[in-house]
Design an enzyme around this catalytic site. Structure first.
Site, PDB file in Angstrom:
ATOM      1  N   HIS A  61       0.905  -1.176   0.076  1.00 14.98           N
ATOM      2  CA  HIS A  61       0.111  -0.167  -0.067  1.00 14.98           C
ATOM      3  C   HIS A  61       0.889   1.082   0.066  1.00 14.98           C
ATOM      4  CE1 HIS A  61      -3.805   2.341   1.614  1.00 14.98           C
ATOM      5  NE2 HIS A  61      -2.763   2.985   1.182  1.00 14.98           N
TER       6      HIS A  61
ATOM      7  N   ASP B 186       1.436   2.550   3.681  1.00 12.36           N
ATOM      8  CA  ASP B 186       0.696   3.835   3.383  1.00 12.36           C
ATOM      9  C   ASP B 186       1.457   5.065   3.350  1.00 12.36           C
ATOM     10  OD1 ASP B 186      -1.714   5.160   2.711  1.00 12.36           O
ATOM     11  OD2 ASP B 186      -2.474   5.226   4.915  1.00 12.36           O
TER      12      ASP B 186
ATOM     13  N   HIS C  33      -4.498  -0.505   6.104  1.00 12.09           N
ATOM     14  CA  HIS C  33      -4.136   0.284   7.199  1.00 12.09           C
ATOM     15  C   HIS C  33      -5.018   0.201   8.425  1.00 12.09           C
ATOM     16  CE1 HIS C  33      -6.879   2.771   5.216  1.00 12.09           C
ATOM     17  NE2 HIS C  33      -6.373   3.324   4.442  1.00 12.09           N
TER      18      HIS C  33
ATOM     19  N   HIS D  28     -10.324   0.993   1.721  1.00 12.19           N
ATOM     20  CA  HIS D  28     -10.314   1.939   2.756  1.00 12.19           C
ATOM     21  C   HIS D  28     -11.412   1.782   4.018  1.00 12.19           C
ATOM     22  CE1 HIS D  28      -8.804   5.997   4.680  1.00 12.19           C
ATOM     23  NE2 HIS D  28      -9.883   5.790   5.067  1.00 12.19           N
TER      24      HIS D  28
ATOM     25  N   HIS E  79       1.329   5.244  -1.746  1.00  9.18           N
ATOM     26  CA  HIS E  79       1.117   6.580  -2.373  1.00  9.18           C
ATOM     27  C   HIS E  79       2.506   7.065  -3.134  1.00  9.18           C
ATOM     28  CE1 HIS E  79      -3.000   6.948  -0.864  1.00  9.18           C
ATOM     29  NE2 HIS E  79      -2.530   6.161   0.207  1.00  9.18           N
TER      30      HIS E  79
ATOM     31  N   LYS F 284      -9.311  -0.684  -5.814  1.00 14.64           N
ATOM     32  CA  LYS F 284      -9.553   0.088  -4.442  1.00 14.64           C
ATOM     33  C   LYS F 284     -10.524   0.549  -4.378  1.00 14.64           C
ATOM     34  CE  LYS F 284      -8.056   2.459  -1.039  1.00 14.64           C
ATOM     35  NZ  LYS F 284      -6.770   2.501  -0.142  1.00 14.64           N
TER      36      LYS F 284
HETATM   37  O1  DOR Z   1      -3.337   9.482   5.732  1.00 16.66           O
HETATM   38  C1  DOR Z   1      -3.790   9.402   4.412  1.00 16.66           C
HETATM   39  N1  DOR Z   1      -3.288   9.769   3.517  1.00 16.66           N
HETATM   40  N2  DOR Z   1      -4.717   8.429   4.370  1.00 16.66           N
HETATM   41  C2  DOR Z   1      -5.225   7.828   3.291  1.00 16.66           C
HETATM   42  O2  DOR Z   1      -6.384   7.283   3.095  1.00 16.66           O
HETATM   43  C3  DOR Z   1      -4.954   8.506   2.052  1.00 16.66           C
HETATM   44  C4  DOR Z   1      -3.514   9.122   2.050  1.00 16.66           C
HETATM   45  C5  DOR Z   1      -3.149  10.251   1.096  1.00 16.66           C
HETATM   46  O3  DOR Z   1      -3.250   9.847  -0.037  1.00 16.66           O
HETATM   47  O4  DOR Z   1      -2.566  11.312   1.541  1.00 16.66           O
HETATM   48 ZN    ZN Z   2      -3.369   5.039   1.787  1.00 20.10          ZN
END
Ligand code: DOR
Ligand code: ZN
Length: 348
Positions: free
Chosen positions: A14, A248, A175, A137, A16, A100
């Site tokens: 997971h 995450d 998460h 999520h 970003h 997702k």
């Molecule tokens: O803290 C987070 N940041 N939780 C999420 O679900 C998305 C993520 C983000 O894209 O910044």
């Molecule tokens: Zn995330």
């Protein structure tokens, strides 16, 4: 004297990575210690089609330095308009590894997410047939529900009924932050697993609320009280194969976090593995680290475990928290675990 530990190279289930210059600046902090990562689709606009996922994948691989062996595993952002045939084609064609589910309004760039799970049931039935997992999520976005209860209520209202209706659908509960989530995953069949972040294993809600508001510890789902952190830690340290690493890691430039309404997300890619090694070391179970970082994830996804190894080094003195990462958009502060971390990843 230093101690060394060799483990199978991990994956991140997971992540970003963002896009453009921020992606270019953060990518190497993951590819340094990871072979594969499940890349989140919550860009602006979100990655909803196979073509968009393939283009995003190519931008990521183009940004890798020469010779770096890293595979982004792409995900499709589920909306109430998602077409089941397109989705099946994207999965069967190898473009999308997973799909997702963001409940609309639950988190960053989730406005196009799903308001009513019943609307996507036909698509989820097709997804179940493909064998690819739904990544969830797991928070309700109902404004009447207290933010600390949103995960537990999501289990009751959405996840448990979904699992009952479609027990053959593979689901990664992402998460997780609560004892209730641990219990749900443990009680469910083997189609259900969960990712756990390093920060939810390390901090509780005091980190962002006690002694002043600390935006760098604000993420979603928010970290809960200590009893929940301990439930996560127990599940992970026990070496249960239903729980595996999803960092995450969610970079936002400091300017976007240090605002009256700051963004949710913790950037931990530079020190995830060092922090995890410390946690397992402190608990006297370093031998279980590799399962969590490198084995249970591919096992659940039906993929081969990586064949190469990575070395972790334990130093005599605590290692500093990595410096903020500079990008053309601004600096991004790295997760400070607020504990001594004696470990580091040895450069290749
Ligand atoms: O803290 C987070 N940041 N939780 C999420 O679900 C998305 C993520 C983000 O894209 O910044
Ligand atoms: Zn995330």
């Amino acid at each position: 004297m230093t101690t060394k530990l060799q483990i199978t190279t991990p994956d991140d289930w997971h992540l970003h990575l963002r896009d453009g210059p921020v992606m270019q600046s953060v990518l190497s902090y993951t590819s340094f210690w990871c072979k594969r990562a499940i890349v989140m689709p919550n860009l602006v606009p979100p990655v909803v089609t196979a073509a968009a996922a393939a283009a995003y994948r190519d931008r990521i691989t183009d940004a890798l330095e020469e010779g770096v062996d890293f595979t982004p595993l792409m995900t499709l952002y589920l909306t109430e308009q998602t077409n089941a045939d397109d989705l099946a084609a994207a999965v069967k064609g190898g473009i999308a590894t997973a799909v997702k589910l963001y409940p609309a309004g639950a988190t960053t760039n989730s406005a196009s997410g799903v308001k009513d799970i019943n609307k996507v049931m036909p698509v989820l039935e097709v997804l179940a047939e493909t064998g690819a997992p739904l990544l969830v999520h797991g928070e309700v976005s109902d404004p009447n529900i207290d933010i600390f209860d949103r995960e537990a209520i999501f289990i009751e209202r959405v996840l448990a009924p979904l699992h009952e209706r479609l027990p053959q659908l593979k689901v990664v509960f992402e998460h997780i932050t609560t004892r209730q989530a641990v219990e749900f995953v443990m009680a469910a069949n083997d189609q259900i697993a969960a990712t756990v972040t390093p920060h939810h294993l390390i901090i509780n809600r005091n980190a962002y609320l006690a002694g002043g508001i600390k935006p760098h510890y604000y993420c979603l789902p928010v970290a809960k009280r200590e009893t929940h952190r301990l439930a996560l830690l127990d599940a992970v340290l026990a070496g249960t194969d239903k729980f595996f690493l999803g960092t995450d890691s969610a970079p936002h430039v400091d300017m976007a976090k240090l605002q009256p309404c700051g963004c949710a997300g913790i950037f931990n890619a530079p020190n995830t593995l060092a922090c995890l090694a410390q946690l397992f070391d402190d608990a006297g179970c370093l031998d279980r680290l590799e399962g969590f970082t490198s084995v249970y994830g591919p096992q659940f996804y039906g993929l081969d475990v990586n064949t190469d190894k990575l070395t972790l080094v334990k130093h005599e003195t605590p290692q500093p928290v990595p410096q903020p990462v500079q990008t053309t958009e601004g600096a991004i502060t790295v997760f400070d675990p607020q504990m001594d971390v004696f470990w580091s990843v040895r450069p290749a």
